[in-house]
Scaffold this motif. Structure first.
Motif, mmCIF file in Angstrom:
data_model
loop_
_atom_site.group_PDB
_atom_site.id
_atom_site.type_symbol
_atom_site.label_atom_id
_atom_site.label_comp_id
_atom_site.label_asym_id
_atom_site.label_seq_id
_atom_site.Cartn_x
_atom_site.Cartn_y
_atom_site.Cartn_z
ATOM 1 N N TRP A 57 -1.249 -2.430 -6.828
ATOM 2 C CA TRP A 57 -2.658 -2.316 -6.447
ATOM 3 C C TRP A 57 -3.242 -3.693 -6.099
ATOM 4 C CZ3 TRP A 57 -5.969 1.090 -4.783
ATOM 5 C CH2 TRP A 57 -5.778 2.448 -5.054
ATOM 6 N N VAL B 172 1.648 2.146 -3.389
ATOM 7 C CA VAL B 172 0.505 2.692 -4.113
ATOM 8 C C VAL B 172 0.329 4.170 -3.840
ATOM 9 C CG1 VAL B 172 -2.024 2.648 -4.266
ATOM 10 C CG2 VAL B 172 -0.738 0.501 -4.277
ATOM 11 N N TYR B 173 0.354 4.582 -2.551
ATOM 12 C CA TYR B 173 0.007 5.977 -2.256
ATOM 13 C C TYR B 173 1.210 6.919 -2.163
ATOM 14 C CZ TYR B 173 1.062 4.958 2.713
ATOM 15 O OH TYR B 173 1.681 4.609 3.891
ATOM 16 N N ARG C 115 7.530 3.257 -8.794
ATOM 17 C CA ARG C 115 6.940 2.027 -8.279
ATOM 18 C C ARG C 115 7.659 0.778 -8.777
ATOM 19 N NH1 ARG C 115 0.551 3.583 -9.303
ATOM 20 N NH2 ARG C 115 0.257 4.814 -7.395
ATOM 21 N N GLY D 63 2.384 -0.394 -11.348
ATOM 22 C CA GLY D 63 1.265 0.210 -10.628
ATOM 23 C C GLY D 63 0.143 -0.778 -10.392
ATOM 24 N N LEU D 64 -0.275 -1.484 -11.450
ATOM 25 C CA LEU D 64 -1.333 -2.482 -11.339
ATOM 26 C C LEU D 64 -0.910 -3.604 -10.396
ATOM 27 C CD1 LEU D 64 -4.057 -3.636 -12.229
ATOM 28 C CD2 LEU D 64 -2.883 -4.686 -14.192
ATOM 29 N N SER E 150 -1.682 -4.992 -2.920
ATOM 30 C CA SER E 150 -2.199 -4.281 -1.756
ATOM 31 C C SER E 150 -3.579 -4.807 -1.358
ATOM 32 C CB SER E 150 -2.266 -2.777 -2.052
ATOM 33 O OG SER E 150 -2.818 -2.072 -0.966
ATOM 34 N N LEU E 151 -4.461 -4.973 -2.339
ATOM 35 C CA LEU E 151 -5.812 -5.466 -2.052
ATOM 36 C C LEU E 151 -5.780 -6.911 -1.557
ATOM 37 C CD1 LEU E 151 -7.730 -3.928 -5.101
ATOM 38 C CD2 LEU E 151 -7.810 -3.174 -2.721
ATOM 39 N N SER F 140 0.828 -1.207 0.000
ATOM 40 C CA SER F 140 0.000 0.000 0.000
ATOM 41 C C SER F 140 0.864 1.259 0.000
ATOM 42 C CB SER F 140 -0.952 0.004 1.204
ATOM 43 O OG SER F 140 -0.238 -0.020 2.420
#
Length: 309
Positions: free
Chosen positions: A122, A28-29, A36, A118-119, A125-126, A25
């Motif tokens: 994400w 991501v942010y 990244r 990036g993907l 992270s999820l 995460s």
């Protein structure tokens, strides 16, 4: 001996899953575009791959040890039917299967990291959030029933996610603040941006931890102190709150002193001094956070209701 091994496995699994979600995460942010990509700023791909693989191994070892303790069987052939029953007929087994599946998804996401960083982050992270949330079913919330169970589990999950975001960010910032041969003004600017970016995230984290921490206490103990503080649960909880307060002090120091110091160093050239000061502060904060993780893992095995009787 089994109790000690179970406790150590529980602690290691908590720390591992908190970092899987927290590190992914953070990417991501706090990072953008090519930042990244693994190796550009942080070794995200090998770090997350190691954490995900470790999470699977720790989950397997933990399930075997818990089933062994509950069944009394030590031989693998005799233990196998009990393992199948745990996986098929209990909430703990279902949570275990979801966790391992989520960690496998983290590994799959990393296979596209070089092409779509990036993907990849994400998805990691999820999936890491799902894996971390599965730990709630091995805590006090799983013992409740009805709507109380739902709200308690939700509070536990939010508490875990906030803790993971904080822990992962601290590790990432420590690694970014290393003043090695590659440390230059460009890395300093990126570090200053990451620190500033974490300010609003940190505020959400602290608010979430505070609210869910109070809610969890009310769910477990109720609106009273009573004799709770005289038992092992109360003492460990008091230590946890004290250490959390210490982390808040360090966070305020980073926000109002070391963060601005880092920005000023861009003008006066004292890069290494500012970065080292920030790294030391965040490293201490990270150390405190790891102790708190240990306390949380321990608290999850204790029952204040029994102690208070």
């Amino acid at each position: 001996m089994d109790a000690l091994i179970n406790g150590l496995l529980r602690l290691a699994l908590y720390g591992d899953l908190l970092l899987v979600f927290g590190v992914a995460s953070f990417g991501v942010y706090s990072l953008r575009g090519e930042q990244r990509r693994s190796g550009a700023v942080l070794a995200l791909r090998p770090m997350l791959a190691f954490l995900a693989a470790s999470g699977v191994l720790l989950s397997v070892a933990g399930l075997v040890m818990v089933t062994r303790s509950m069944s009394g069987e030590t031989d693998l052939a005799a233990l196998w039917p009990h393992l199948q029953m745990m996986l098929r007929e209990t909430d703990v087994g279902m949570a275990w299967a979801v966790r391992v599946g989520a960690l496998a998804l983290v590994g799959l996401a990393l296979t596209i990291h070089s092409r779509r960083p990036g993907l990849s982050l994400w998805i990691a992270s999820l999936a890491g959030a799902v894996a971390l949330a599965s730990l709630a079913w091995s805590g006090h919330g799983a013992m409740d029933e009805g709507s109380r169970r739902v709200w308690h589990l939700l509070s536990d999950i939010l508490h875990l996610l906030a803790a993971g975001a904080w822990l992962g960010a601290l590790l990432a910032l420590v690694l970014m603040a290393r003043t090695d041969a590659r440390f230059d003004e460009a890395r300093l600017r990126l570090l200053a941006f990451a620190v500033k970016r974490f300010e609003w995230v940190g505020a959400v984290i602290v608010a979430t931890l505070t609210v869910t921490g109070v809610a969890n206490y009310l769910f477990i103990v109720g609106p009273t102190l009573g004799d709770i503080l005289l038992g092992a649960y109360g003492i460990l909880l008091a230590v946890k709150v004290f250490l959390f307060a210490g982390m808040l002090v360090l966070a305020v120091l980073n926000r109002f002193h070391l963060g601005p110091l880092l920005e000023r160093s861009l003008r006066d050239g004292q890069h290494r001094v500012a970065a080292n000061a920030l790294r030391r502060s965040v490293a201490v904060e990270l150390g405190i956070a790891l102790v708190i993780v240990g306390l949380v893992a321990w608290l999850g095995t204790l029952s204040p209701a029994i102690e208070g009787q």
